[in-house]
Design a protein around this motif. Structure first.
Motif, PDB file in Angstrom:
ATOM      1  N   VAL A  31       1.124   7.288   7.481  1.00  0.00           N
ATOM      2  CA  VAL A  31       0.926   7.106   8.929  1.00  0.00           C
ATOM      3  C   VAL A  31      -0.432   6.453   9.205  1.00  0.00           C
ATOM      4  O   VAL A  31      -0.535   5.497   9.972  1.00  0.00           O
ATOM      5  N   ALA A  32      -1.481   6.968   8.559  1.00  0.00           N
ATOM      6  CA  ALA A  32      -2.825   6.422   8.775  1.00  0.00           C
ATOM      7  C   ALA A  32      -2.931   4.983   8.269  1.00  0.00           C
ATOM      8  O   ALA A  32      -3.531   4.122   8.925  1.00  0.00           O
ATOM      9  N   MET A  33      -2.353   4.703   7.108  1.00  0.00           N
ATOM     10  CA  MET A  33      -2.389   3.350   6.543  1.00  0.00           C
ATOM     11  C   MET A  33      -1.658   2.374   7.446  1.00  0.00           C
ATOM     12  O   MET A  33      -2.127   1.266   7.689  1.00  0.00           O
ATOM     13  N   MET A  78       0.829  -1.202   0.000  1.00  0.00           N
ATOM     14  CA  MET A  78       0.000   0.000   0.000  1.00  0.00           C
ATOM     15  C   MET A  78       0.864   1.254   0.000  1.00  0.00           C
ATOM     16  O   MET A  78       0.514   2.245  -0.643  1.00  0.00           O
ATOM     17  N   TRP A  79       2.002   1.247   0.691  1.00  0.00           N
ATOM     18  CA  TRP A  79       2.886   2.408   0.652  1.00  0.00           C
ATOM     19  C   TRP A  79       3.365   2.653  -0.775  1.00  0.00           C
ATOM     20  O   TRP A  79       3.454   3.789  -1.222  1.00  0.00           O
ATOM     21  N   LYS A  80       3.637   1.599  -1.529  1.00  0.00           N
ATOM     22  CA  LYS A  80       4.046   1.772  -2.921  1.00  0.00           C
ATOM     23  C   LYS A  80       2.939   2.454  -3.717  1.00  0.00           C
ATOM     24  O   LYS A  80       3.208   3.340  -4.540  1.00  0.00           O
ATOM     25  N   LYS A  81       1.686   2.089  -3.475  1.00  0.00           N
ATOM     26  CA  LYS A  81       0.565   2.725  -4.179  1.00  0.00           C
ATOM     27  C   LYS A  81       0.469   4.209  -3.812  1.00  0.00           C
ATOM     28  O   LYS A  81       0.250   5.059  -4.680  1.00  0.00           O
ATOM     29  N   ILE A  82       0.620   4.521  -2.525  1.00  0.00           N
ATOM     30  CA  ILE A  82       0.578   5.922  -2.087  1.00  0.00           C
ATOM     31  C   ILE A  82       1.741   6.689  -2.703  1.00  0.00           C
ATOM     32  O   ILE A  82       1.578   7.799  -3.216  1.00  0.00           O
ATOM     33  N   HIS A  83       2.914   6.098  -2.668  1.00  0.00           N
ATOM     34  CA  HIS A  83       4.106   6.714  -3.251  1.00  0.00           C
ATOM     35  C   HIS A  83       3.908   6.974  -4.744  1.00  0.00           C
ATOM     36  O   HIS A  83       4.240   8.052  -5.257  1.00  0.00           O
ATOM     37  N   GLU A 102       2.676  11.527   3.270  1.00  0.00           N
ATOM     38  CA  GLU A 102       3.178  11.113   4.587  1.00  0.00           C
ATOM     39  C   GLU A 102       2.028  10.896   5.568  1.00  0.00           C
ATOM     40  O   GLU A 102       2.057   9.947   6.361  1.00  0.00           O
ATOM     41  N   ALA A 103       1.013  11.765   5.539  1.00  0.00           N
ATOM     42  CA  ALA A 103      -0.148  11.596   6.422  1.00  0.00           C
ATOM     43  C   ALA A 103      -0.882  10.297   6.086  1.00  0.00           C
ATOM     44  O   ALA A 103      -1.313   9.565   6.989  1.00  0.00           O
TER      45      ALA A 103
END
Length: 172
Positions: A149-151, A55-60, A145-146
């Motif tokens: 943190v939430a994810m 999921m961080w990769k998707k947000i990134h 970044e927000a």
């Protein structure tokens, strides 16, 4: 008939069609759709750490898409935010600033905006564009970044919705 197996750690071992699986193998349902999934005793799934990384990769990726394709609004005009345009803005500003002290120098440049409007690129406009680009990049970074943190605090990171809070993009 093919049977599927995982080891005691939940790692997929493969399908065995009449062959004897390795010692200690556990029969499982159909093969996972992604080899990094683990068998949890009743179903295939990702570890929490893997889910968060995915999921961080998707947000990134969304952060990068917005930063480099979304443009940024200066007054009523949308300016390109891709790397080549950013380099051009910096080069024009540098040249205009460097040569402005020459008595015969007149800086003439025009730029076609994302909506097709051509506008003069004065030193003042270039400074506004650079300021807006910096501010927009910061908003995009802070929002990513927000969301991170939430994810990471979510018990179900793969279903986390990261679609909110982003600055506007050209065309939507």
């Amino acid at each position: 008939m093919t049977k599927y197996y995982a080891d005691a750690s939940g790692n997929y071992l493969g399908g065995f069609d009449g062959a004897t699986p390795p010692a200690g193998a556990i029969e499982v349902s159909l093969a996972p759709t992604d080899a990094s999934q683990k068998w949890n005793g009743s179903a295939w799934g990702f570890s929490l750490a893997d889910a968060k990384a995915m999921m961080w990769k998707k947000i990134h990726d969304e952060r990068e898409r917005r930063k480099f394709t979304g443009g940024f609004l200066v007054g009523t005009l949308w300016f390109d935010s891709d790397l080549n345009s950013r380099a051009d803005y910096i080069a024009m500003l540098s040249r205009a600033t460097r040569l402005a002290s020459l008595p015969t120098f007149v800086f003439h440049a025009a730029w076609k905006t994302m909506s097709g409007v051509t506008t003069p690129m004065t030193v003042a406009n270039l400074v506004l564009i650079e300021d807006k680009a910096f501010a927009n990049d910061k908003l995009i970074h802070d929002n990513a970044e927000a969301h991170k943190v939430a994810m990471e605090a979510s018990p179900t990171p793969l279903s986390y919705d990261y679609s909110t809070g982003w600055p506007a993009m050209y065309g939507g």
